[in-house]
Scaffold this motif. Sequence first.
Motif, PDB file in Angstrom:
ATOM      1  N   TYR A 202      -2.817  -4.149  -6.933  1.00 30.21           N
ATOM      2  CA  TYR A 202      -2.247  -4.061  -5.513  1.00 30.21           C
ATOM      3  C   TYR A 202      -3.612  -3.919  -4.491  1.00 30.21           C
ATOM      4  O   TYR A 202      -3.366  -4.479  -3.432  1.00 30.21           O
ATOM      5  N   ASP A 203      -4.679  -3.305  -4.834  1.00 31.54           N
ATOM      6  CA  ASP A 203      -5.682  -3.280  -3.870  1.00 31.54           C
ATOM      7  C   ASP A 203      -6.391  -4.697  -3.828  1.00 31.54           C
ATOM      8  O   ASP A 203      -6.500  -4.857  -2.522  1.00 31.54           O
TER       9      ASP A 203
ATOM     10  N   ASN B 264       0.613  -1.099   0.058  1.00 34.17           N
ATOM     11  CA  ASN B 264       0.028  -0.033  -0.063  1.00 34.17           C
ATOM     12  C   ASN B 264       0.818   1.260  -0.049  1.00 34.17           C
ATOM     13  O   ASN B 264       0.513   2.100  -0.922  1.00 34.17           O
ATOM     14  N   ASN B 265       1.740   1.369   0.982  1.00 34.24           N
ATOM     15  CA  ASN B 265       2.437   2.565   0.996  1.00 34.24           C
ATOM     16  C   ASN B 265       3.927   2.453   0.276  1.00 34.24           C
ATOM     17  O   ASN B 265       4.623   3.659   0.208  1.00 34.24           O
TER      18      ASN B 265
ATOM     19  N   ALA C  26      -3.936  -6.514  -1.378  1.00 34.38           N
ATOM     20  CA  ALA C  26      -4.090  -6.150  -0.140  1.00 34.38           C
ATOM     21  C   ALA C  26      -5.422  -6.766   0.487  1.00 34.38           C
ATOM     22  O   ALA C  26      -5.072  -7.005   1.674  1.00 34.38           O
TER      23      ALA C  26
END
Length: 139
Positions: free
Chosen positions: A96-97, A73-74, A100
């Motif tokens: 990526y979402d 995420n970061n 996650a």
Amino acid sequence: MNAMRGAAAYGRGASAYARVGVESGVMSASPHQLIVMLFDGALAAMRAARLHMEAGNVAEKGRAISKALDIVNNGLAAALDAEKGGEVAERLGALYDYIARLLLSANLHNDVQSLSQAESLLESVASAWREVGAQAGSE
């Protein structure tokens, strides 16, 4: 007692040495290499989470998944440039979402399958990223 203090001091020294090595690697890395380091860190955290999950070590599993989530995420998602990357950046952001969400599910339900899927997806993107770097380096 002295042997225990010596081992603890050695552990702290080794840890400090490793941190310096990582920091030196980051300072001298190209932007492409930094992204590779993020992929490597996230994938290592996912492998650690799997081991902790299989061993029933809930706290360490949670820490490892949290680390992987933080990197995805970061690090990876935050590095996307929608303006320059266009549709590719948009699709990577969505991936990526999804990764996650898989990691959150794996953590919540001790779901090895979700963890494996997240790892496989991220490894596919990492592999493609490494290939782009190898091709750029050979030109």
